[in-house]
Scaffold this motif. Structure first.
Motif, PDB file in Angstrom:
ATOM      1  N   GLN A   4     -19.433  17.307  -6.923  1.00 32.16           N
ATOM      2  CA  GLN A   4     -19.490  15.945  -7.017  1.00 32.16           C
ATOM      3  C   GLN A   4     -20.840  15.250  -7.394  1.00 32.16           C
ATOM      4  OE1 GLN A   4     -17.269  14.182  -3.960  1.00 32.16           O
ATOM      5  NE2 GLN A   4     -15.501  14.868  -4.744  1.00 32.16           N
ATOM      6  N   ILE A   5     -21.635  15.946  -8.263  1.00 33.33           N
ATOM      7  CA  ILE A   5     -22.930  15.521  -8.540  1.00 33.33           C
ATOM      8  C   ILE A   5     -22.652  14.794  -9.960  1.00 33.33           C
ATOM      9  CG2 ILE A   5     -25.232  16.292  -9.228  1.00 33.33           C
ATOM     10  CD1 ILE A   5     -25.162  18.321  -7.406  1.00 33.33           C
ATOM     11  N   PRO A   6     -22.787  13.717 -10.242  1.00 34.07           N
ATOM     12  CA  PRO A   6     -22.832  12.966 -11.335  1.00 34.07           C
ATOM     13  C   PRO A   6     -23.802  13.193 -12.402  1.00 34.07           C
ATOM     14  CG  PRO A   6     -24.061  11.214  -9.768  1.00 34.07           C
ATOM     15  CD  PRO A   6     -23.602  12.705  -9.035  1.00 34.07           C
ATOM     16  N   VAL A   7     -23.689  14.360 -12.929  1.00 30.83           N
ATOM     17  CA  VAL A   7     -24.438  14.724 -13.988  1.00 30.83           C
ATOM     18  C   VAL A   7     -24.693  13.750 -15.058  1.00 30.83           C
ATOM     19  CG1 VAL A   7     -25.185  16.857 -15.566  1.00 30.83           C
ATOM     20  CG2 VAL A   7     -24.121  17.046 -13.281  1.00 30.83           C
ATOM     21  N   LEU A   8     -23.480  13.519 -15.568  1.00 30.58           N
ATOM     22  CA  LEU A   8     -23.865  12.722 -16.960  1.00 30.58           C
ATOM     23  C   LEU A   8     -24.196  11.348 -16.539  1.00 30.58           C
ATOM     24  CD1 LEU A   8     -20.338  13.495 -18.759  1.00 30.58           C
ATOM     25  CD2 LEU A   8     -22.754  14.395 -19.189  1.00 30.58           C
ATOM     26  N   LYS A   9     -23.885  10.669 -15.451  1.00 29.33           N
ATOM     27  CA  LYS A   9     -24.460   9.533 -14.987  1.00 29.33           C
ATOM     28  C   LYS A   9     -25.792   9.598 -14.856  1.00 29.33           C
ATOM     29  CE  LYS A   9     -23.891   5.909 -11.495  1.00 29.33           C
ATOM     30  NZ  LYS A   9     -23.034   5.543 -10.255  1.00 29.33           N
ATOM     31  N   ASP A  10     -26.445  10.643 -14.260  1.00 26.36           N
ATOM     32  CA  ASP A  10     -28.067  10.743 -14.380  1.00 26.36           C
ATOM     33  C   ASP A  10     -28.623  10.887 -15.398  1.00 26.36           C
ATOM     34  OD1 ASP A  10     -27.569  10.650 -11.454  1.00 26.36           O
ATOM     35  OD2 ASP A  10     -27.764  12.534 -11.034  1.00 26.36           O
ATOM     36  N   ALA A  11     -27.721  11.584 -16.338  1.00 23.17           N
ATOM     37  CA  ALA A  11     -28.400  11.762 -17.588  1.00 23.17           C
ATOM     38  C   ALA A  11     -28.395  10.487 -18.639  1.00 23.17           C
ATOM     39  CB  ALA A  11     -27.797  12.721 -18.584  1.00 23.17           C
ATOM     40  N   VAL A  12     -27.646   9.728 -18.396  1.00 24.95           N
ATOM     41  CA  VAL A  12     -27.686   8.289 -19.246  1.00 24.95           C
ATOM     42  C   VAL A  12     -28.529   7.760 -18.597  1.00 24.95           C
ATOM     43  CG1 VAL A  12     -26.317   6.254 -19.597  1.00 24.95           C
ATOM     44  CG2 VAL A  12     -24.968   8.556 -19.819  1.00 24.95           C
ATOM     45  N   ARG A  13     -28.776   7.386 -17.120  1.00 30.88           N
ATOM     46  CA  ARG A  13     -29.643   6.679 -16.733  1.00 30.88           C
ATOM     47  C   ARG A  13     -31.201   6.874 -16.991  1.00 30.88           C
ATOM     48  NH1 ARG A  13     -29.665   7.556 -10.622  1.00 30.88           N
ATOM     49  NH2 ARG A  13     -30.550   9.540 -11.198  1.00 30.88           N
ATOM     50  N   ASP A  14     -31.283   8.157 -16.850  1.00 26.02           N
ATOM     51  CA  ASP A  14     -32.691   8.744 -17.400  1.00 26.02           C
ATOM     52  C   ASP A  14     -32.799   8.489 -18.953  1.00 26.02           C
ATOM     53  OD1 ASP A  14     -32.811   9.683 -14.733  1.00 26.02           O
ATOM     54  OD2 ASP A  14     -32.462  11.663 -15.252  1.00 26.02           O
ATOM     55  N   LEU A  15     -32.151   8.683 -19.662  1.00 28.39           N
ATOM     56  CA  LEU A  15     -32.374   8.390 -21.065  1.00 28.39           C
ATOM     57  C   LEU A  15     -32.494   7.090 -21.467  1.00 28.39           C
ATOM     58  CD1 LEU A  15     -31.930   9.461 -23.760  1.00 28.39           C
ATOM     59  CD2 LEU A  15     -29.661   9.211 -24.083  1.00 28.39           C
ATOM     60  N   LEU A  16     -31.827   6.024 -20.798  1.00 30.71           N
ATOM     61  CA  LEU A  16     -31.988   4.599 -21.169  1.00 30.71           C
ATOM     62  C   LEU A  16     -33.505   4.000 -20.354  1.00 30.71           C
ATOM     63  CD1 LEU A  16     -28.456   3.370 -20.002  1.00 30.71           C
ATOM     64  CD2 LEU A  16     -29.392   3.518 -22.471  1.00 30.71           C
ATOM     65  N   SER A  17     -33.877   4.970 -19.540  1.00 28.50           N
ATOM     66  CA  SER A  17     -35.148   4.342 -18.754  1.00 28.50           C
ATOM     67  C   SER A  17     -36.317   5.079 -19.726  1.00 28.50           C
ATOM     68  CB  SER A  17     -35.215   4.815 -17.518  1.00 28.50           C
ATOM     69  OG  SER A  17     -34.240   4.590 -16.866  1.00 28.50           O
TER      70      SER A  17
ATOM     71  N   GLN B 252     -13.744  -3.918 -14.005  1.00 22.53           N
ATOM     72  CA  GLN B 252     -12.522  -3.933 -15.125  1.00 22.53           C
ATOM     73  C   GLN B 252     -12.872  -3.135 -16.168  1.00 22.53           C
ATOM     74  OE1 GLN B 252     -14.001  -6.746 -13.698  1.00 22.53           O
ATOM     75  NE2 GLN B 252     -14.109  -8.379 -14.970  1.00 22.53           N
ATOM     76  N   ASP B 253     -14.335  -2.855 -16.118  1.00 17.96           N
ATOM     77  CA  ASP B 253     -14.738  -1.783 -17.380  1.00 17.96           C
ATOM     78  C   ASP B 253     -15.104  -0.726 -16.997  1.00 17.96           C
ATOM     79  OD1 ASP B 253     -14.503  -3.968 -19.362  1.00 17.96           O
ATOM     80  OD2 ASP B 253     -16.331  -5.083 -18.878  1.00 17.96           O
ATOM     81  N   GLY B 254     -14.972  -0.420 -15.783  1.00 16.21           N
ATOM     82  CA  GLY B 254     -15.095   1.030 -15.341  1.00 16.21           C
ATOM     83  C   GLY B 254     -16.223   1.395 -14.242  1.00 16.21           C
ATOM     84  N   GLY B 255     -16.878  -0.075 -13.745  1.00 14.16           N
ATOM     85  CA  GLY B 255     -17.602  -0.110 -12.607  1.00 14.16           C
ATOM     86  C   GLY B 255     -18.666   0.917 -12.563  1.00 14.16           C
TER      87      GLY B 255
ATOM     88  N   ARG C 201     -18.315   9.274 -12.733  1.00 13.36           N
ATOM     89  CA  ARG C 201     -18.940   9.352 -11.518  1.00 13.36           C
ATOM     90  C   ARG C 201     -19.304  10.604 -10.904  1.00 13.36           C
ATOM     91  NH1 ARG C 201     -15.810   4.835  -7.784  1.00 13.36           N
ATOM     92  NH2 ARG C 201     -17.594   5.430  -6.518  1.00 13.36           N
ATOM     93  N   GLY C 202     -18.606  11.364 -11.873  1.00 12.83           N
ATOM     94  CA  GLY C 202     -19.095  12.681 -11.297  1.00 12.83           C
ATOM     95  C   GLY C 202     -17.891  13.364 -10.030  1.00 12.83           C
ATOM     96  N   LEU C 203     -16.906  12.779  -9.748  1.00 11.58           N
ATOM     97  CA  LEU C 203     -15.976  12.930  -8.638  1.00 11.58           C
ATOM     98  C   LEU C 203     -15.348  14.338  -8.986  1.00 11.58           C
ATOM     99  CD1 LEU C 203     -14.502   9.673  -8.104  1.00 11.58           C
ATOM    100  CD2 LEU C 203     -16.473  10.683  -6.989  1.00 11.58           C
TER     101      LEU C 203
END
Length: 235
Positions: A192-205, A222-225, A185-187
């Motif tokens: 606290q910018i979720p760099v990896l989360k944004d990268a994965v979201r953009d890649l999947l799209s 339970q799997d990471g939320g 979550r980039g905490l």
């Protein structure tokens, strides 16, 4: 010459049946005494002879040892002590048969094109055009079991994107249906910018992944939320 008559005592003895029976009984007793004496002598002789050593009785622990080695016959010694156990890759593919049937239908009707995307700062999801909305609902609910996972913690944005593409390609080649990508979550990142989360979201799209990805959505707690995403792969 005339025969001499038997003496009086001998004649009386021969003619007395009781005395004859007594004589016979005395003879039998004599024979029994002689036999008893011979048996006693043989017994003493046997007692005087050296005794053979008796085999030691089997102890209970000896029986246990024998049983142990019999049970362990053919068992190979483990030589990789201290190493992490290997996970069986053949995990159950689905939890809900209806969800799998819906996914197969969506595989058939989905058209080529970039995956649609909706989301917020915490969660996001997307699906290929033509996918039944109920499929995303099943994915959110956890109707598909996770068959493999990728943890991106500690990777740069470029390393994470390369790892995700390689992971999805290998998983689809291995005929896995649902996988989990942990992006965090980039905490702990700067500002606290979720760099990896944004990268994965953009890649999947992106359109270039449409031939591998059928749908994706933020994982259950339970799997990471909000720090992980389910990815449903095409057949």
């Amino acid at each position: 010459m005339s025969q001499r008559p038997p003496k009086k005592k001998e004649a009386e003895f021969q003619n007395n049946p009781f005395k004859s029976a007594i004589k016979t009984l005395q003879d039998q007793q004599k024979q029994e005494k002689e036999a008893a004496a011979a048996a006693e002598a043989a017994k003493k002789k046997a007692a005087a002879a050296p005794k053979l050593a008796k085999a030691p009785k089997a102890r209970p622990e000896d029986d246990d040892v024998g049983l142990f080695f019999a049970a362990m016959d053919g068992v190979k010694q483990v030589t990789n002590r201290g190493q992490a156990p290997q996970v069986n890759p053949r995990l159950p593919e689905i939890i809900d048969d209806n969800a799998e049937a819906l996914a197969q239908l969506s595989d058939l009707v989905a058209v080529d094109g970039p995956l649609s995307f909706t989301g917020s700062d915490e969660s996001f999801e997307g699906a290929s055009p033509g996918v039944d909305p109920n499929l995303l609902r099943s994915l959110r609910r956890g109707d598909f079991s996770v068959q493999d996972r990728l943890d991106l913690h500690g990777k740069t944005q470029r390393e994470a994107q390369a790892a995700v593409e390689r992971f999805l390609s290998d998983s689809r080649r291995a005929k896995r249906r649902c996988v989990l990508i942990v992006h965090g979550r980039g905490l702990n990142s700067k500002d606290q910018i979720p760099v990896l989360k944004d990268a994965v979201r953009d890649l999947l799209s992106q359109k270039r992944l449409e031939r591998m990805v059928l749908a994706f959505c933020t994982a259950r707690p339970q799997d990471g939320g909000a720090g992980a995403v389910y990815v449903l792969l095409r057949r």
